[in-house]
Motif scaffolding. Structure first.
Motif, PDB file in Angstrom:
ATOM      1  N   GLY A 199      15.525  45.552  -1.835  1.00 20.92           N
ATOM      2  CA  GLY A 199      15.255  45.330  -3.253  1.00 20.92           C
ATOM      3  C   GLY A 199      16.273  44.498  -3.988  1.00 20.92           C
ATOM      4  O   GLY A 199      16.216  44.384  -5.215  1.00 20.92           O
ATOM      5  N   GLU A 255       9.711  37.963  -5.905  1.00 20.14           N
ATOM      6  CA  GLU A 255       9.062  38.471  -7.111  1.00 20.14           C
ATOM      7  C   GLU A 255       8.392  37.323  -7.862  1.00 20.14           C
ATOM      8  O   GLU A 255       8.857  36.179  -7.821  1.00 20.14           O
ATOM      9  CB  GLU A 255      10.057  39.196  -8.012  1.00 20.14           C
ATOM     10  N   MET A 267      12.065  33.466  -4.554  1.00 19.18           N
ATOM     11  CA  MET A 267      13.178  34.190  -3.942  1.00 19.18           C
ATOM     12  C   MET A 267      14.470  33.426  -4.208  1.00 19.18           C
ATOM     13  O   MET A 267      14.509  32.197  -4.091  1.00 19.18           O
ATOM     14  CB  MET A 267      12.992  34.322  -2.417  1.00 19.18           C
ATOM     15  N   HIS A 326      16.848  37.423  -0.523  1.00 15.56           N
ATOM     16  CA  HIS A 326      16.639  38.469  -1.517  1.00 15.56           C
ATOM     17  C   HIS A 326      15.156  38.744  -1.709  1.00 15.56           C
ATOM     18  O   HIS A 326      14.319  38.173  -1.019  1.00 15.56           O
ATOM     19  CB  HIS A 326      17.328  38.072  -2.830  1.00 15.56           C
ATOM     20  N   ARG A 327      14.862  39.643  -2.636  1.00 20.14           N
ATOM     21  CA  ARG A 327      13.472  40.081  -2.782  1.00 20.14           C
ATOM     22  C   ARG A 327      12.612  38.966  -3.360  1.00 20.14           C
ATOM     23  O   ARG A 327      13.089  38.090  -4.089  1.00 20.14           O
ATOM     24  CB  ARG A 327      13.389  41.336  -3.635  1.00 20.14           C
ATOM     25  N   GLY A 340      16.870  41.514   0.625  1.00 18.43           N
ATOM     26  CA  GLY A 340      15.613  41.675  -0.087  1.00 18.43           C
ATOM     27  C   GLY A 340      14.801  42.867   0.375  1.00 18.43           C
ATOM     28  O   GLY A 340      14.031  43.442  -0.400  1.00 18.43           O
ATOM     29  N   VAL A 341      14.968  43.259   1.636  1.00 17.73           N
ATOM     30  CA  VAL A 341      14.203  44.410   2.137  1.00 17.73           C
ATOM     31  C   VAL A 341      14.640  45.690   1.442  1.00 17.73           C
ATOM     32  O   VAL A 341      13.919  46.693   1.460  1.00 17.73           O
ATOM     33  CB  VAL A 341      14.366  44.555   3.666  1.00 17.73           C
TER      34      VAL A 341
END
Length: 408
Positions: free
Chosen positions: A333, A355, A371, A352-353, A330-331
């Motif tokens: 994207g 959102e 996430m 993961h990212r 996630g860091v």
């Protein structure tokens, strides 16, 4: 009198390394114990110090060469600057390009010798056309990093005033396409080999879930300043996920186990491997006994790993072992992925990212920071029910961090 510098003992079962970067050039003054060359092993980069003070002599090997333990790397001449070899007179007509580097490509001419730049930096120089002689290094001992080159490339250059306009050439622009061949680093070769072995050996499967990060984000926002003031380290999300994973591993021991021949090895401890970025690629140091550490202890350990990974000072013993891996794409994207198991472990968790997405809560559609979680596992040892149970336990702990405090 010249003192020989040889390849030191690199660790258990490691008999060979690759010359990654020369930190000192012939004629440079050298202090005792000052690093003169960086070697790449299967796991980390190792800097070799000079055994004596003096002047750097000739290099016995070049960047990219494979060297065995005990092999000659270079010599260090006794004495001060007077003992340095006389500079070679410059040719009457200097070539437009510097000599080709070890990858077979020509490096741009500059005040810096190409061998003084790491492979990733040389690659960035070739791609951007930036003159490294004009770049101020921010790395260790003032060395130029890839980020320095990219920053220089993104800064528009100020054109020098011209007394007369330069006529536009009538020759059409070149449409030739270029290629570059760069030898794989020893670390990349080892990663490629191990990942392919994992695919060939394990019956690998991935299961997914998602997690509402609202509670963790609120806790982090509320306490991050006090946390950093007390513990001297920033409060991130990894501390929560490592603790939650340790709890879930106790509930589902198979995820923390491994296959050894015809036996299954179950661990009553959790040594968590965490993927961190290093100049030569991702490395995976291990948080020993993570289940016994507090969130602060975990964050301190990860922060230390990250800093030393960038400096190239992680030790090989810190990469060994590990019963379970967490990889945070996630860091960078990443929205979703299927991570590959790190043998002989049987499972890896991919983060993961975060959102904002619409979800249903109490019959209402609301927007929450979500996430995706991915658990790849060896189906020979871990059943689908156990994989799902693990992810649900992890999800519950993250969505209600109080569970972490009371071990529920």
């Amino acid at each position: 009198m010249a003192t020989e510098v040889t390849v030191p003992v690199l660790g258990e079962s490691i008999v060979e390394a690759t010359v990654g970067e020369w930190l000192k050039q012939p004629g440079d003054p050298v202090k005792q114990d000052e690093p003169i060359v960086s070697l790449e092993t299967d796991k980390v980069a190792v800097e070799v110090p000079s055994p004596v003070a003096g002047v750097m002599g000739a290099h016995a090997v070049q960047v990219g060469d494979n060297v065995a333990v005990g092999a000659l790397l270079a010599t260090v001449e006794a004495g001060g600057a007077a003992a340095a070899p006389a500079p070679t007179p410059a040719p009457a007509a200097a070539p437009a390009l510097a000599p080709a580097d070890t990858a077979g490509q020509q490096a741009p001419a500059s005040g810096d010798a190409p061998a003084a730049l790491s492979p990733s930096v040389r690659r960035a120089v070739l791609e951007t056309g930036v003159d490294p002689g004009t770049v101020k290094g921010t790395g260790k001992d003032g060395r130029i990093t890839k980020d320095d080159v990219m920053a220089a490339a993104s800064t528009p250059a100020t054109p020098a005033p011209s007394a007369q306009p330069t006529p536009t050439p009538s020759v059409a622009a070149s449409t030739s396409r270029k290629e570059e061949r760069v030898k794989m680093t020893r670390l990349r070769q080892t990663v490629a080999k191990r990942l392919k072995e994992a695919q060939n050996t394990a019956a690998m499967l991935t299961t997914f879930n998602d997690v509402d990060m609202t509670a963790v984000i609120e806790a982090r926002t509320k306490y991050k300043d006090l946390f950093e003031k007390k513990h001297g380290v920033r409060l991130g999300f990894m501390g929560f996920f490592v603790k939650a994973a340790c709890m879930a591993l106790k509930d589902v021991p198979a995820v923390n186990g491994q296959i050894d021949g015809e036996e299954i090895v179950y661990h009553d401890y959790a040594d968590i491997s965490v993927a961190v970025s290093a100049p030569q690629g991702l490395v995976v140091p291990v948080i020993r006994d993570a289940d016994q550490l507090s969130v602060a202890g975990i964050e301190k350990t990860i922060g230390d790993f990250g800093k030393r990974a960038k400096d190239g000072t992680l030790k090989m013993d810190e990469m060994k072992g590990g019963t379970f891996t967490i990889s945070n794409g996630g860091v960078f994207g990443s929205l979703m992925s299927t991570p590959i198991i790190n043998p002989p472990q049987s499972a890896v968790l991919g983060l993961h990212r975060i959102e904002d997405r619409p979800v249903v809560r109490d019959g209402q559609v609301v927007v929450r920071p979500m996430m995706y979680l991915a658990l790849s596992y060896d189906h020979r040892l871990i059943d689908g029910r156990e994989a799902v149970t693990f992810l649900v336990a992890l999800k519950n702990a993250i969505e209600d961090p109080t569970r972490i405090l009371i071990d529920l």
